[in-house]
Design a protein around this motif. Structure first.
Motif, PDB file in Angstrom:
ATOM      1  N   GLY A 183       0.823  -1.199   0.000  1.00 45.36           N
ATOM      2  CA  GLY A 183       0.000   0.000   0.000  1.00 45.36           C
ATOM      3  C   GLY A 183       0.858   1.249   0.000  1.00 45.36           C
ATOM      4  N   PHE A 184       0.337   2.324  -0.580  1.00 48.27           N
ATOM      5  CA  PHE A 184       1.054   3.595  -0.636  1.00 48.27           C
ATOM      6  C   PHE A 184       0.084   4.748  -0.434  1.00 48.27           C
ATOM      7  CE2 PHE A 184       3.699   0.745  -3.118  1.00 48.27           C
ATOM      8  CZ  PHE A 184       4.996   1.112  -2.783  1.00 48.27           C
ATOM      9  N   ILE A 185       0.584   5.836   0.148  1.00 50.43           N
ATOM     10  CA  ILE A 185      -0.143   7.102   0.154  1.00 50.43           C
ATOM     11  C   ILE A 185       0.746   8.137  -0.518  1.00 50.43           C
ATOM     12  CG2 ILE A 185      -1.418   6.540   2.250  1.00 50.43           C
ATOM     13  CD1 ILE A 185       0.419   8.507   3.768  1.00 50.43           C
ATOM     14  N   LEU A 186       0.129   9.110  -1.145  1.00 47.83           N
ATOM     15  CA  LEU A 186       0.902  10.183  -1.763  1.00 47.83           C
ATOM     16  C   LEU A 186       0.109  11.471  -1.706  1.00 47.83           C
ATOM     17  CD1 LEU A 186       0.941   9.849  -5.656  1.00 47.83           C
ATOM     18  CD2 LEU A 186      -0.572   8.528  -4.205  1.00 47.83           C
ATOM     19  N   GLY A 187       0.838  12.576  -1.621  1.00 50.99           N
ATOM     20  CA  GLY A 187       0.190  13.873  -1.568  1.00 50.99           C
ATOM     21  C   GLY A 187       1.206  14.991  -1.674  1.00 50.99           C
ATOM     22  N   ASP A 188       0.705  16.200  -1.935  1.00 49.67           N
ATOM     23  CA  ASP A 188       1.556  17.381  -2.076  1.00 49.67           C
ATOM     24  C   ASP A 188       1.337  18.286  -0.873  1.00 49.67           C
ATOM     25  OD1 ASP A 188       2.250  16.325  -4.499  1.00 49.67           O
ATOM     26  OD2 ASP A 188       1.031  17.690  -5.702  1.00 49.67           O
ATOM     27  N   VAL A 189       2.426  18.618  -0.182  1.00 53.14           N
ATOM     28  CA  VAL A 189       2.335  19.414   1.033  1.00 53.14           C
ATOM     29  C   VAL A 189       3.341  20.557   0.993  1.00 53.14           C
ATOM     30  CG1 VAL A 189       1.635  17.387   2.375  1.00 53.14           C
ATOM     31  CG2 VAL A 189       4.052  18.047   2.292  1.00 53.14           C
ATOM     32  N   ALA A 190       3.106  21.529   1.873  1.00 57.08           N
ATOM     33  CA  ALA A 190       4.075  22.613   2.080  1.00 57.08           C
ATOM     34  C   ALA A 190       4.837  22.322   3.361  1.00 57.08           C
ATOM     35  CB  ALA A 190       3.352  23.954   2.178  1.00 57.08           C
ATOM     36  N   GLY A 208       9.296   0.812   6.416  1.00 56.78           N
ATOM     37  CA  GLY A 208       8.883   1.187   5.064  1.00 56.78           C
ATOM     38  C   GLY A 208       9.727   2.314   4.510  1.00 56.78           C
ATOM     39  N   LEU A 209       9.269   2.900   3.433  1.00 58.65           N
ATOM     40  CA  LEU A 209      10.032   3.989   2.798  1.00 58.65           C
ATOM     41  C   LEU A 209       9.202   5.259   2.718  1.00 58.65           C
ATOM     42  CD1 LEU A 209       9.135   4.726  -0.386  1.00 58.65           C
ATOM     43  CD2 LEU A 209      10.106   2.504  -0.822  1.00 58.65           C
ATOM     44  N   VAL A 210       9.907   6.353   2.624  1.00 60.33           N
ATOM     45  CA  VAL A 210       9.317   7.655   2.333  1.00 60.33           C
ATOM     46  C   VAL A 210      10.172   8.288   1.243  1.00 60.33           C
ATOM     47  CG1 VAL A 210       8.962  10.009   3.155  1.00 60.33           C
ATOM     48  CG2 VAL A 210       8.255   8.096   4.570  1.00 60.33           C
ATOM     49  N   ASP A 239      -1.378  11.627   8.532  1.00 63.63           N
ATOM     50  CA  ASP A 239      -0.782  10.409   7.966  1.00 63.63           C
ATOM     51  C   ASP A 239       0.616  10.687   7.433  1.00 63.63           C
ATOM     52  OD1 ASP A 239      -3.092   8.546   8.229  1.00 63.63           O
ATOM     53  OD2 ASP A 239      -4.042   9.975   6.867  1.00 63.63           O
ATOM     54  N   PHE A 240       0.753  11.767   6.681  1.00 66.41           N
ATOM     55  CA  PHE A 240       2.059  12.101   6.112  1.00 66.41           C
ATOM     56  C   PHE A 240       3.047  12.490   7.211  1.00 66.41           C
ATOM     57  CE2 PHE A 240      -0.897  12.894   2.581  1.00 66.41           C
ATOM     58  CZ  PHE A 240      -0.321  12.074   1.618  1.00 66.41           C
ATOM     59  N   ALA A 241       2.583  13.265   8.173  1.00 65.78           N
ATOM     60  CA  ALA A 241       3.459  13.689   9.264  1.00 65.78           C
ATOM     61  C   ALA A 241       3.980  12.494  10.051  1.00 65.78           C
ATOM     62  CB  ALA A 241       2.710  14.642  10.194  1.00 65.78           C
ATOM     63  N   ALA A 242       3.122  11.498  10.280  1.00 64.03           N
ATOM     64  CA  ALA A 242       3.524  10.325  11.060  1.00 64.03           C
ATOM     65  C   ALA A 242       4.625   9.547  10.359  1.00 64.03           C
ATOM     66  CB  ALA A 242       2.308   9.432  11.307  1.00 64.03           C
ATOM     67  N   TYR A 243       4.487   9.346   9.057  1.00 64.32           N
ATOM     68  CA  TYR A 243       5.509   8.582   8.325  1.00 64.32           C
ATOM     69  C   TYR A 243       6.820   9.360   8.202  1.00 64.32           C
ATOM     70  CZ  TYR A 243       2.040   5.076   7.048  1.00 64.32           C
ATOM     71  OH  TYR A 243       1.093   4.077   7.088  1.00 64.32           O
ATOM     72  N   VAL A 244       6.721  10.665   8.012  1.00 67.05           N
ATOM     73  CA  VAL A 244       7.937  11.482   7.935  1.00 67.05           C
ATOM     74  C   VAL A 244       8.669  11.430   9.268  1.00 67.05           C
ATOM     75  CG1 VAL A 244       8.798  13.849   7.743  1.00 67.05           C
ATOM     76  CG2 VAL A 244       7.105  13.009   6.115  1.00 67.05           C
ATOM     77  N   ALA A 245       7.944  11.548  10.370  1.00 68.69           N
ATOM     78  CA  ALA A 245       8.563  11.532  11.695  1.00 68.69           C
ATOM     79  C   ALA A 245       9.188  10.180  12.009  1.00 68.69           C
ATOM     80  CB  ALA A 245       7.521  11.880  12.753  1.00 68.69           C
ATOM     81  N   GLU A 246       8.533   9.105  11.593  1.00 69.49           N
ATOM     82  CA  GLU A 246       8.990   7.755  11.930  1.00 69.49           C
ATOM     83  C   GLU A 246      10.198   7.315  11.108  1.00 69.49           C
ATOM     84  OE1 GLU A 246       7.032   3.265  12.239  1.00 69.49           O
ATOM     85  OE2 GLU A 246       6.189   4.731  10.844  1.00 69.49           O
ATOM     86  N   ARG A 247      10.265   7.742   9.842  1.00 72.94           N
ATOM     87  CA  ARG A 247      11.236   7.154   8.914  1.00 72.94           C
ATOM     88  C   ARG A 247      12.321   8.098   8.429  1.00 72.94           C
ATOM     89  NH1 ARG A 247       6.602   4.214   5.129  1.00 72.94           N
ATOM     90  NH2 ARG A 247       5.718   2.909   6.805  1.00 72.94           N
ATOM     91  N   PRO A 249      14.749  11.997   9.112  1.00 70.46           N
ATOM     92  CA  PRO A 249      15.160  13.037  10.069  1.00 70.46           C
ATOM     93  C   PRO A 249      14.524  14.388   9.764  1.00 70.46           C
ATOM     94  CG  PRO A 249      16.874  12.761   8.427  1.00 70.46           C
ATOM     95  CD  PRO A 249      15.797  11.756   8.090  1.00 70.46           C
ATOM     96  N   LEU A 250      13.571  14.424   8.848  1.00 68.86           N
ATOM     97  CA  LEU A 250      12.980  15.679   8.395  1.00 68.86           C
ATOM     98  C   LEU A 250      11.923  16.184   9.376  1.00 68.86           C
ATOM     99  CD1 LEU A 250      12.490  14.735   4.616  1.00 68.86           C
ATOM    100  CD2 LEU A 250      14.362  16.064   5.624  1.00 68.86           C
ATOM    101  N   ASP A 251      11.671  17.482   9.309  1.00 67.95           N
ATOM    102  CA  ASP A 251      10.639  18.125  10.131  1.00 67.95           C
ATOM    103  C   ASP A 251       9.269  17.592   9.696  1.00 67.95           C
ATOM    104  OD1 ASP A 251       8.871  19.787  11.442  1.00 67.95           O
ATOM    105  OD2 ASP A 251       9.910  21.646  10.907  1.00 67.95           O
ATOM    106  N   PRO A 252       8.502  16.980  10.597  1.00 65.41           N
ATOM    107  CA  PRO A 252       7.212  16.414  10.217  1.00 65.41           C
ATOM    108  C   PRO A 252       6.059  17.418  10.198  1.00 65.41           C
ATOM    109  CG  PRO A 252       7.657  15.916  12.507  1.00 65.41           C
ATOM    110  CD  PRO A 252       8.858  16.665  11.988  1.00 65.41           C
ATOM    111  N   ARG A 253       6.348  18.690  10.454  1.00 62.10           N
ATOM    112  CA  ARG A 253       5.261  19.682  10.542  1.00 62.10           C
ATOM    113  C   ARG A 253       4.819  20.137   9.141  1.00 62.10           C
ATOM    114  NH1 ARG A 253       8.054  23.792  14.645  1.00 62.10           N
ATOM    115  NH2 ARG A 253       9.809  23.206  13.291  1.00 62.10           N
ATOM    116  N   VAL A 254       4.218  19.211   8.428  1.00 58.42           N
ATOM    117  CA  VAL A 254       3.726  19.511   7.082  1.00 58.42           C
ATOM    118  C   VAL A 254       2.382  20.227   7.184  1.00 58.42           C
ATOM    119  CG1 VAL A 254       4.949  17.567   6.053  1.00 58.42           C
ATOM    120  CG2 VAL A 254       2.641  17.223   6.915  1.00 58.42           C
TER     121      VAL A 254
END
Length: 550
Positions: A183-190, A208-210, A239-247, A249-254
């Motif tokens: 499964g995958f999720i995708l989206g455009d964020v600032a 998983g991967l990001v 959803d996007f913030a959780a995966y960024v934070a988990e996987r 070192p990037l700032d998850p505050r999307v």
């Protein structure tokens, strides 16, 4: 009343529009319908590779696409904060050594503008609901947005209507399918990330991967695998913030989510691309994981292969069986893409300790080996695609002794391989070979080597133009200076760049197909094989008996 159409294309996505444009510029104005709305902004596909940029350049759209997108030059891989490898996508042998990050709706907008310029109008809100295939035409039933029904008879029906193709299902064309259970999720964020915006960034983690891609307007596209094959139907910022934070070192505050979607990676391959007067292209013929960004690009290349052949058949200049070569050439390519993306997806999302270690070791190895990087870059840019086994191509080429001016290592593209670009000169200055070859039709290049005599060049050119009459143009390229008496269609290759890139060491010729693959090459200026090529092409290459090399 029953309406008529020479060609009816179902689906106005990138594949259907490329086909419509290619037909229209060859004098065949197709009818094209789409069940969706004109303002729909589908944005799953985000990458245009080098080969597709060359195709867009041939259609006069490459520069506009680059201006609307973000050019990318490398692909960076990480494990947490550790950089594993950097793949240079500019190593591709192309006049467009990059990967272009651009939303699919922007690509579609460019193609729609070009189609309209050529007299093609998309009929939105129009759905195919039935078909009846005959020997001379295909009868189709259409339903319009206002509920009005219509019957249409078309000489050729093209299914470019996506993975859930109504054309394919209604025609009864079967396909092989497999569920990758990813499964995958995708989206455009600032978000404000300290990342270089000329590259992809892919982060691996045991869960998983990001992957993040720079988008126009300062946004970032996030693609994240989910732990199972049940991703949320409409992913949100959390959803996007959780995966960024988990996987990562990037700032998850999307924030400022522009668009999102989810899917389960599945692959399919139609058992045939042609069934009588019905042909499939793009996702209707094949679908696979988005890892690698090959889906939309492969579909557009399907259309580019089919367009010139279908135009010849519709114009009555080739037998219908010429269209069998579409399947013969494209299905092996498609099958290879499906298999490669399947393997890549499994490797990229593998979560076992063995899989993670193997992936890390392979990436570090690839990052250090330049020959491997170059091959991967050419594969990623679709420059390794060839039709060498096609009955439509052949050659009479023998290695000759190297000349003092020749690059001994250069062998030139074989019959069935992609053309190469180079710069030559005319009386107005330098010109790219790809622009000389832009006119629709075949192109015959006569490489004159050291010959510069006007009378000799004209004596070669005249019969070549007779052979090419009605098929395309003739270009003469000499290593010497241009004759004082201007000859139309003669170019100078003073640095031997074109001669070397085509492996030419003595007067030779290359016949270039409309899709910019070599149809024939010979290391002399005998035009008999060129005549044979067109005779066989018009007869749809009966078994390839006329193309046998002596």
């Amino acid at each position: 009343m029953t309406t008529k159409a020479d060609v009816l294309i179902v689906g106005a996505g990138p594949t259907g529009l490329v086909l419509a444009i290619d037909l229209a510029r060859r004098g065949v104005i197709p009818r094209i319908i789409d069940a969706g709305r004109a303002d729909h902004r589908e944005s799953r596909a985000v990458s245009i590779v080098a080969r597709s940029l060359e195709m867009l350049d041939d259609l006069g759209l490459a520069q506009a696409a680059i201006e609307r997108g973000v050019p990318l030059h490398t692909l960076n891989f990480y494990q947490g904060t550790t950089a594993l490898a950097e793949m240079d996508v500019t190593a591709v042998d192309s006049p467009f050594p990059l990967d272009l990050c651009i939303p699919q709706w922007q690509t579609v907008a460019l193609l729609r503008e070009r189609a309209q310029e050529l007299g093609v109008t998309v009929e939105w809100g129009t759905r195919l609901v039935g078909l009846r295939a005959g020997e001379k035409c295909v009868g189709v039933e259409l339903t319009h947005e206002d509920g009005r029904g219509e019957r249409c008879e078309t000489g050729w029906l093209i299914g470019a209507d996506g993975a859930h193709s109504t054309v394919r299902e209604t025609a009864g064309i079967t396909r092989q399918t497999a569920d990758l259970k990813r499964g995958f999720i995708l989206g455009d964020v600032a978000v404000d990330w300290p990342l270089t915006r000329d590259r992809f960034h892919v982060y691996f983690d045991k869960s998983g991967l990001v992957a993040v891609f720079p988008m126009i307007g300062g946004y970032w596209r996030i693609l994240a695998s989910t732990p199972d094959d049940r991703p949320p139907p409409t992913p949100g910022l959390d959803d996007f913030a959780a995966y960024v934070a988990e996987r990562t070192p990037l700032d998850p505050r999307v924030h400022d989510l522009q668009w999102s979607s989810s899917f389960v990676a599945r692959e399919s391959l139609a058992d045939r691309l042609r069934q009588g007067r019905i042909l499939l292209a793009g996702d209707a013929a094949h679908s696979h994981s988005p890892v690698g960004g090959q889906g939309m690009n492969t579909g557009m290349q399907d259309a580019y292969n089919l367009g010139w052949k279908l135009a010849l058949v519709v114009a009555g200049r080739a037998e219908e069986s010429l269209l069998d070569s579409y399947q013969a050439e494209r299905r092996p390519v498609i099958k290879a893409v499906v298999e490669a993306t399947s393997t890549t997806t499994k490797i990229a999302t593998g979560s076992t300790l063995v899989a993670r270690r193997a992936r890390r070791h392979a990436l570090r190895l690839f990052g250090r080996l330049n020959p491997v990087q170059q091959r991967l870059s050419n594969a990623f840019g679709e420059h390794l695609v060839h039709y060498r086994d096609s009955p439509l191509v052949f050659e009479r080429w023998h290695e000759s002794p190297a000349r003092a001016w020749s690059d001994v290592a250069g062998t030139g593209p074989e019959a069935g391989e992609l053309v190469r670009d180079a710069y030559v000169e005319n009386h107005e200055g330098p010109v790219a070979l790809r622009h000389i070859l832009r006119t629709p039709g075949h192109h015959l290049i006569l490489f004159a080597a050291d010959e510069t005599d006007s009378a000799t060049l004209a004596a070669w050119q005249a019969p070549a133009r007779e052979v090419m009459d009605g098929h395309g143009e003739v270009h003469v390229i000499t290593r010497g200076h241009l004759p004082h008496d201007p000859l139309d269609g003669v170019f100078a290759d003073l640095r031997s760049e074109a001669h070397n890139r085509y492996g030419v060491r003595r007067p030779s010729l290359y016949l270039i197909r409309p899709d910019k693959y070599v149809g024939f090459r010979g290391d002399n200026v005998d035009l008999t094989p060129v005549n044979d090529y067109f005779r066989a092409l018009g007869a749809a290459c009966r078994q390839d008996e006329e193309l046998d090399t002596p």
